[in-house]
Motif scaffolding. Structure first.
Motif, short mmCIF file in Angstrom:
data_model
loop_
_atom_site.label_atom_id
_atom_site.label_comp_id
_atom_site.label_asym_id
_atom_site.label_seq_id
_atom_site.Cartn_x
_atom_site.Cartn_y
_atom_site.Cartn_z
N ILE A 166 -9.37 -3.52 2.67
CA ILE A 166 -10.15 -2.39 3.08
C ILE A 166 -9.99 -1.21 1.80
CG2 ILE A 166 -10.25 -0.66 4.90
CD1 ILE A 166 -10.45 -3.87 5.67
N ASP A 167 -8.85 -1.08 1.45
CA ASP A 167 -8.63 0.23 0.59
C ASP A 167 -9.20 0.25 -0.96
OD1 ASP A 167 -7.52 1.32 2.74
OD2 ASP A 167 -5.23 1.26 1.81
N PRO A 227 -2.26 -6.63 2.61
CA PRO A 227 -3.55 -6.95 3.52
C PRO A 227 -4.31 -5.58 3.58
CG PRO A 227 -1.49 -6.91 4.84
CD PRO A 227 -1.07 -6.63 3.34
N ALA A 228 -3.72 -4.41 3.23
CA ALA A 228 -4.70 -3.16 3.34
C ALA A 228 -5.30 -3.08 2.06
CB ALA A 228 -3.64 -1.79 3.35
N VAL A 263 -3.80 0.37 -5.18
CA VAL A 263 -4.57 1.45 -5.21
C VAL A 263 -4.29 2.31 -6.26
CG1 VAL A 263 -6.22 2.88 -4.29
CG2 VAL A 263 -5.70 0.78 -3.08
N ILE A 264 -3.02 2.96 -6.14
CA ILE A 264 -2.60 3.72 -7.29
C ILE A 264 -2.65 3.21 -8.70
CG2 ILE A 264 -0.48 4.93 -8.21
CD1 ILE A 264 0.30 5.52 -5.07
N CYS A 322 0.82 -1.22 0.12
CA CYS A 322 -0.07 0.01 0.02
C CYS A 322 1.05 1.44 0.08
CB CYS A 322 -0.91 -0.02 1.22
SG CYS A 322 -0.31 0.58 2.86
N PRO A 323 0.59 2.22 -0.80
CA PRO A 323 -0.83 2.42 -1.60
C PRO A 323 -0.83 2.08 -3.03
CG PRO A 323 0.29 4.58 -1.42
CD PRO A 323 1.25 3.53 -0.88
N LEU A 324 0.53 1.22 -3.41
CA LEU A 324 0.82 0.96 -4.72
C LEU A 324 -0.38 0.36 -5.60
CD1 LEU A 324 4.51 0.50 -4.59
CD2 LEU A 324 3.43 2.75 -5.17
#
Lengths: 79, 376
Positions: free
Chosen positions: A47-48, A43-44, A20-21, A16-18
């Motif tokens: 949620i993300d 693991p993020a 989602v990016i 994270c945050p790659l």
């Protein structure tokens, strides 16, 4: 779910945050109404990715796993 | 400059003064009958009475413990033991502090019949009592509800939860104690002195008179049967002095902090693109705010803000020893990366908050720029 995915992003080893990016960068590569998937062990992302969908008015479809057992998060492009 | 009072408030000046004096005056064993022992005992009793007065509870409901965590463990598990014939479930809110979660997990390992149920919260992090009907249909042995959330500040419906069930309620009040009056409805509660400007290593366990509570750990032959170990008389006295001072000034400090946090909530959204401020904007603790910046690495954010002079906490996975995102943010379903928790000390000034607000947009833009994100 798997058959309908128009684009699968391999973010297996990104943290994270790659992931989602990457999702944000590539969402416009699929047509509105089509599915894009993020494969990642981060693991993020569990949620993300749904939170990103809410913030970006996209649809979070759900989570499954690849044959290798890595989590895959599926999103439908709405806008 | 630290903006992280929710992790630890700097020692209150009155606590420092009291601690320094009590290190000499209160060194002795308060169980001994000689002069110095009697003096230590007197100081300990004074501390207990001062804490009880500041919290509006009875002195015999107050036990000093070695930490807030120790008070959580004793409070929750001490309520559970006598209840095991009535029920076997520990029900707790999904956003409880990790000390509550660890105590519940320990209980289910120690007593195999004990199960643990996590109660859902809404998007603001508030316990969703309507979504927890099992509280009514199958009452738990004990229910744990915090006074307010330590990461996002949202106050919890403690009295409402207590009214829903016959089970005794354990309240982790560490996030709010001193800053706000205790909510009603608890049978046992835990507080932590370093969060109100007292010294580290002092917790407070409250057990309501008439509550069935049994020491879950080995007993000790000390003054208070609910605690263990040689009493930290100087620490207890300093914690009490800080609590009295904080309670006396909390109306004024709380109003100032509340409006500063409201300003942060507003300005962050105006000046940082793609930011999500989380938690209840009104029904919350006065001194803290949490927000997440999309496409930002939380660890980089903490380091760069620190380099700019601002010490903040983060619930992002990359800042945690476990490399898991905050279970609080996860239960709320809000973004976990790029997360910051900012919390004000009693003397944090408007100018200091303004400095942070001025620095933040550039720090976020810099991190996004290095990750290849333009103006989002």
């Amino acid at each position: 779910m798997a058959d309908d995915i128009a684009l699968e992003l391999d973010c297996t080893d990104l943290r994270c945050p790659l992931p989602v990016i990457e999702l944000g960068r590539r969402i416009s590569d699929v047509e509105v109404g089509h599915l894009i998937a993020v494969v990642t062990a981060d693991p993020a992302a569990r949620i993300d990715v749904p939170a990103w969908c809410r913030m970006r008015a996209q649809e979070y479809v759900g989570e499954d796993a690849t044959a290798a057992g890595v989590a895959r998060y599926v999103v439908r492009r709405l806008v | 400059m630290p903006l992280d009072s929710a992790s630890a408030e700097p020692l209150h000046p009155q606590a420092r003064e009291t601690l320094l004096a009590a290190l000499d005056a209160g060194y002795a064993d308060p169980r001994r009958l000689h002069h110095d022992g009697r003096r230590a005992r007197l100081l300990l009793d004074n501390a207990r009475e001062a804490v009880a007065g500041a919290l509006d509870v009875r002195p015999d409901e107050v036990t000093f413990t070695g930490s807030g965590t120790d008070a959580v463990h004793r409070g929750l598990l001490g309520l559970l033991g006598p209840r095991l014939r009535h029920g076997t479930a520990i029900a707790h809110g999904a956003v409880e502090h990790s000390s509550v979660l660890h105590a519940a997990a320990w209980a289910s390992r120690t007593w195999p019949q004990v199960s643990v149920a996590s109660l859902p919260v809404d998007r603001l992090g508030r316990l969703d009592l309507a979504a927890a009907p099992e509280l009514l249909t199958s009452p738990p042995a004990v229910i744990a509800v915090q006074s307010a959330n330590h990461e996002v500040g949202t106050r919890q419906p403690v009295a409402e939860a207590a009214a829903l069930t016959d089970a005794p309620l354990f309240m982790d009040a560490c996030a709010s104690a001193g800053r706000e009056p205790l909510p009603q409805g608890w049978a046992a509660a835990a507080l932590s002195a370093h969060k109100w400007g007292g010294p580290a290593g002092v917790g407070v366990l409250l057990v309501r008179r008439g509550t069935r509570w049994r020491n879950p750990f080995p007993a000790d032959d000390r003054i208070d049967e609910r605690g263990v170990g040689f009493e930290n008389v100087p620490g207890a006295l300093a914690a009490a002095a800080a609590l009295q001072a904080v309670v006396a000034e909390r109306e004024e400090v709380g109003v100032r902090q509340r409006s500063l946090i409201e300003w942060v909530r507003r300005r962050v959204v105006e000046t940082v693109p793609d930011v999500e401020v989380v938690g209840d904007q009104d029904d919350r603790l006065p001194h803290l705010v949490t927000f997440s910046c999309l496409y930002v690495d939380g660890e980089a954010l903490v380091h760069e803000l620190d380099a700019a002079g601002y010490g903040v906490a983060s619930g992002s996975a990359c800042t945690a020893s476990t490399l898991e995102p905050s279970h609080v943010l996860a239960a709320m379903g809000v973004l976990t990366h790029g997360n910051i928790r900012l919390s004000l000390a009693r003397d944090t000034s408007q100018a200091q908050v303004e400095g942070f607000l001025t620095a933040l947009p550039g720090v976020v833009a810099g991190i996004r720029g290095r990750l290849g994100i333009g103006e989002a």
